[in-house]
Design a protein around this motif. Structure first.
Motif, PDB file in Angstrom:
ATOM      1  N   SER A   1     -15.032   7.470 -23.109  1.00 31.54           N
ATOM      2  CA  SER A   1     -15.199   8.464 -22.924  1.00 31.54           C
ATOM      3  C   SER A   1     -13.666   8.888 -21.931  1.00 31.54           C
ATOM      4  O   SER A   1     -12.938   9.952 -21.430  1.00 31.54           O
ATOM      5  N   THR A   2     -13.227   8.105 -20.918  1.00 28.50           N
ATOM      6  CA  THR A   2     -11.896   8.757 -19.842  1.00 28.50           C
ATOM      7  C   THR A   2     -11.769   6.908 -19.986  1.00 28.50           C
ATOM      8  O   THR A   2     -11.328   6.055 -20.517  1.00 28.50           O
ATOM      9  N   ALA A   3      -9.641   7.503 -19.392  1.00 30.75           N
ATOM     10  CA  ALA A   3      -9.015   6.493 -18.937  1.00 30.75           C
ATOM     11  C   ALA A   3      -9.568   5.227 -18.466  1.00 30.75           C
ATOM     12  O   ALA A   3      -9.166   4.172 -18.298  1.00 30.75           O
ATOM     13  N   ILE A   4     -10.339   5.598 -17.287  1.00 31.88           N
ATOM     14  CA  ILE A   4     -10.555   5.156 -16.368  1.00 31.88           C
ATOM     15  C   ILE A   4     -11.946   4.000 -17.215  1.00 31.88           C
ATOM     16  O   ILE A   4     -11.597   3.257 -16.523  1.00 31.88           O
ATOM     17  N   ALA A   5     -13.127   4.531 -17.419  1.00 33.13           N
ATOM     18  CA  ALA A   5     -13.504   3.509 -18.211  1.00 33.13           C
ATOM     19  C   ALA A   5     -12.920   2.744 -19.234  1.00 33.13           C
ATOM     20  O   ALA A   5     -13.158   1.369 -18.995  1.00 33.13           O
ATOM     21  N   GLY A   6     -11.880   2.828 -19.617  1.00 32.57           N
ATOM     22  CA  GLY A   6     -11.337   1.753 -20.689  1.00 32.57           C
ATOM     23  C   GLY A   6     -11.172   0.927 -19.624  1.00 32.57           C
ATOM     24  O   GLY A   6     -11.013  -0.479 -20.247  1.00 32.57           O
ATOM     25  N   LEU A   7      -9.782   1.528 -18.403  1.00 31.51           N
ATOM     26  CA  LEU A   7      -9.818   0.480 -17.396  1.00 31.51           C
ATOM     27  C   LEU A   7     -10.208  -0.365 -16.980  1.00 31.51           C
ATOM     28  O   LEU A   7     -10.144  -1.777 -16.426  1.00 31.51           O
ATOM     29  N   VAL A   8     -11.602   0.118 -16.566  1.00 31.33           N
ATOM     30  CA  VAL A   8     -12.970  -0.962 -16.110  1.00 31.33           C
ATOM     31  C   VAL A   8     -13.580  -1.557 -17.200  1.00 31.33           C
ATOM     32  O   VAL A   8     -13.443  -2.988 -16.752  1.00 31.33           O
TER      33      VAL A   8
ATOM     34  N   ALA B   1     -13.813  -7.231 -18.635  1.00 29.33           N
ATOM     35  CA  ALA B   1     -13.855  -8.090 -19.668  1.00 29.33           C
ATOM     36  C   ALA B   1     -13.032  -9.323 -19.772  1.00 29.33           C
ATOM     37  O   ALA B   1     -13.552 -10.421 -19.799  1.00 29.33           O
ATOM     38  N   ALA B   2     -11.709  -8.738 -19.200  1.00 31.12           N
ATOM     39  CA  ALA B   2     -10.579 -10.030 -18.704  1.00 31.12           C
ATOM     40  C   ALA B   2     -11.137 -11.145 -17.482  1.00 31.12           C
ATOM     41  O   ALA B   2     -11.028 -11.956 -17.442  1.00 31.12           O
ATOM     42  N   SER B   3     -12.462 -10.833 -17.097  1.00 31.20           N
ATOM     43  CA  SER B   3     -13.082 -11.334 -15.765  1.00 31.20           C
ATOM     44  C   SER B   3     -14.472 -12.219 -16.144  1.00 31.20           C
ATOM     45  O   SER B   3     -14.229 -12.998 -15.731  1.00 31.20           O
ATOM     46  N   ALA B   4     -14.589 -11.794 -17.670  1.00 33.01           N
ATOM     47  CA  ALA B   4     -15.500 -11.780 -17.805  1.00 33.01           C
ATOM     48  C   ALA B   4     -15.651 -13.998 -18.478  1.00 33.01           C
ATOM     49  O   ALA B   4     -14.866 -14.134 -18.886  1.00 33.01           O
ATOM     50  N   ALA B   5     -17.038 -14.683 -18.108  1.00 34.35           N
ATOM     51  CA  ALA B   5     -16.959 -15.871 -17.990  1.00 34.35           C
ATOM     52  C   ALA B   5     -16.554 -16.103 -19.791  1.00 34.35           C
ATOM     53  O   ALA B   5     -16.757 -17.471 -20.651  1.00 34.35           O
TER      54      ALA B   5
ATOM     55  N   SER C   1     -21.851  -0.928 -17.972  1.00 34.35           N
ATOM     56  CA  SER C   1     -21.623  -0.257 -16.563  1.00 34.35           C
ATOM     57  C   SER C   1     -20.439  -1.835 -15.705  1.00 34.35           C
ATOM     58  O   SER C   1     -21.109  -2.819 -16.935  1.00 34.35           O
ATOM     59  N   PRO C   2     -20.286  -1.620 -14.487  1.00 31.48           N
ATOM     60  CA  PRO C   2     -19.989  -3.165 -14.532  1.00 31.48           C
ATOM     61  C   PRO C   2     -21.112  -4.165 -14.233  1.00 31.48           C
ATOM     62  O   PRO C   2     -21.283  -5.342 -14.408  1.00 31.48           O
TER      63      PRO C   2
END
Length: 387
Positions: free
Chosen positions: A7-14, A19-23, A71-72
Motif C-alpha cells: 500500500s505504501t513505501a513505508i509498508a514495504g520498508l517495514v 523479513a530480514a530479521s526473521a529467524a 503487521s510487525p
C-alpha cells in the motif's frame, strides 16, 4: 504472474526489515499468507487412537494467499504452539524456549482472502504429515505454496499427533513423539487418513463458506511426508475406486509422496505423481535407507500408466529434513547432534530446493506451467536422479 503491490513505501520498508530479521525464511511468492483453522466432521469407526476407536472430526489448517500486509506483530509472534514447542524442546534436550521463540514468517491469522476477480484460483492442495509432527512443523513449505497463490489445506489428526489445538483453544495431547509404531497400526492410521481426505474433498463447499475463500474444487492435489505420502497415493486410488459412487464434483488431479514407504497394495495411480526422496531412499543397499516399495511403485507406474510421474532424490537429505526440523538444525545447532535422520545439507539450501521441487511439480501437473522444478524431473515415463 500476479504482482503484490504494497500500500505504501513505508509498508514495504517495514515488511522487508521484518523479513530480514526473521529467524525463519519468509515465503518467496508475490502474496502474503493468511492462516485459519477449522474443524471438519468425519466418521472413522476404526481409528486406533481416538477414545472408543471412533473419530468424529479432524483439524484443517488453511494457508492461503492474501494482499493484506502483515503487521510487525505478525512477524514477531511465535509460529509454534507453546505446547508443540515444549514437546520438541524436550525431544531434543534443548533449553526451554529454544524453539518457542522462533517467530512466524509473517503469517496473518484470519487475513482477508485474495480476490481472484476474473481469474480462476490456483489448485487446492491437501497436505498430510508423517506419523508424528503436526502440520505447523511444515510451515516453511506450506506457507510458501500459499504465497504463490495455492490454497493449502493441512490435515491434523487429534490423539494421533503429539499435540493439536482446536480453534476454540482446546488442546489435545496424543502419542509421544518417539512412539513405536507397528505395521498394523500404520495401516489403520493410513486408512483413517484416506477417509479424512475423502471427507474433506466432499466438504470443500462447506469450507468455502466457513473461510470466505474461493477454492478450486475441480483441480485438487494431495501430498504428504512419510506416512502422509503413502496416504496420498492410497487416497488417489480410493478416490478412483469410488469415483462413480460420489456425487461431488471435486476430484484429485495429482499427488506426491515425500520420502515415505508405500503401505498397502502397490498399484499405479492414474494421476501425475512425484516421488521426492532423501538422497539414498529406495536406492541404497544400506538397510536403513533401502525401501523396496519405491522401485516397486515406480515399476507399476512405468508399466500401467502414461500419466506424468517422476522420482527424485535430493542430495544431502535424510528423512527428517523434509519438515521444518531440517531448518531448525541450522537455527538451533544442538538439534543436529540429537537426530540421526538429518542430513548434511544446510538449512537454507534445503528450504530453497525443497520448496522449488514441490511447487515446480504442482505448477506442471496442475497448472500446466513451468518445468517441474529443475533437474531430475521429467514426464511421460518418469525419471530418477539425485538433485
Amino acid at each position: 504472474m500476479r504482482i503484490l503491490k504494497l500500500s505504501t513505501a513505508i509498508a514495504g520498508l517495514v515488511w522487508h526489515q521484518a523479513a530480514a530479521s526473521a529467524a525463519l525464511p519468509p515465503p518467496t511468492g508475490p502474496y502474503h499468507v493468511g492462516l485459519q483453522k477449522h474443524v471438519a466432521p468425519v466418521l472413522n469407526e476404526a481409528d486406533p487412537f481416538w477414545p472408543n476407536n471412533i473419530s468424529t472430526s479432524f483439524l484443517v489448517t488453511v494457508y492461503y494467499p492474501t494482499t493484506q500486509d502483515p503487521s510487525p506483530h505478525d512477524w514477531q509472534r511465535p509460529y509454534l504452539d507453546p505446547a508443540t514447542a515444549a514437546l520438541y524442546e524436550a525431544r531434543y534436550n534443548l533449553t526451554t524456549g529454544s524453539l518457542s521463540v522462533l517467530p512466524s514468517p509473517g503469517l496473518i491469522p484470519n487475513a482477508k482472502p485474495l480476490d481472484f476477480h476474473r481469474s480462476k484460483p490456483l489448485p487446492t492442495l491437501f497436505f498430510t504429515p508423517r506419523r508424528r509432527p503436526p502440520t505447523e512443523v511444515y510451515t516453511l513449505l506450506l506457507s510458501d505454496l500459499a504465497s504463490h497463490g495455492y490454497c493449502v489445506l493441512a490435515l491434523n489428526h487429534p490423539y494421533e499427533q503429539p499435540f493439536v489445538r482446536y480453534p476454540n483453544g482446546t488442546g489435545i495431547y496424543g502419542l509421544p513423539i518417539l512412539y513405536a509404531w507397528d505395521e498394523p497400526t500404520v495401516l489403520a492410521v493410513q486408512s483413517t487418513r484416506v477417509n479424512d481426505s475423502l471427507a474433506l474433498l466432499d466438504y470443500l463447499p462447506n469450507l468455502e463458506g466457513e473461510t470466505g475463500l474461493e477454492l478450486n474444487k475441480t483441480h485438487v492435489g494431495i501430498f504428504g511426508h512419510s506416512l502422509g505420502g503413502s496416504a496420498a497415493a492410497a487416497t488417489l486410488l480410493a478416490a478412483e475406486r469410488e469415483r462413480h459412487d460420489r456425487t461431488a464434483a471435486s476430484s484429485f488431479r495429482a499427488g506426491m509422496n515425500i520420502d515415505g514407504t508405500f503401505f498397502g497394495p502397490l498399484s499405479a495411480v492414474q494421476q501425475p505423481f512425484l516421488m521426492l526422496g532423501a538422497e539414498a531412499h529406495g536406492t541404497s543397499p544400506d538397510p536403513n535407507d533401502s525401501d523396496a516399495t519405491w522401485p516397486a511403485f515406480a515399476a507399476a507406474q512405468q508399466k500401467t500408466t502414461s500419466a506424468y510421474w517422476c522420482w527424485v532424490n535430493l542430495r544431502g537429505t535424510r528423512h527428517h529434513d523434509f519438515s521444518d526440523i531440517g531448518y531448525w538444525k541450522q537455527a538451533v545447532p544442538a538439534i543436529r547432534d540429537g537426530d540421526q535422520q538429518l542430513g548434511s545439507i544446510g538449512g537454507e539450501r534445503l528450504v530453497e530446493v525443497w520448496r522449488a521441487y514441490v511447487r515446480g511439480f504442482f505448477d506442471v501437473a496442475l497448472v500446466g506451467e513451468g518445468d517441474g522444478g529443475g533437474a531430475g524431473v521429467v514426464g511421460g515415463g518418469g525419471g530418477c536422479g539425485v538433485a
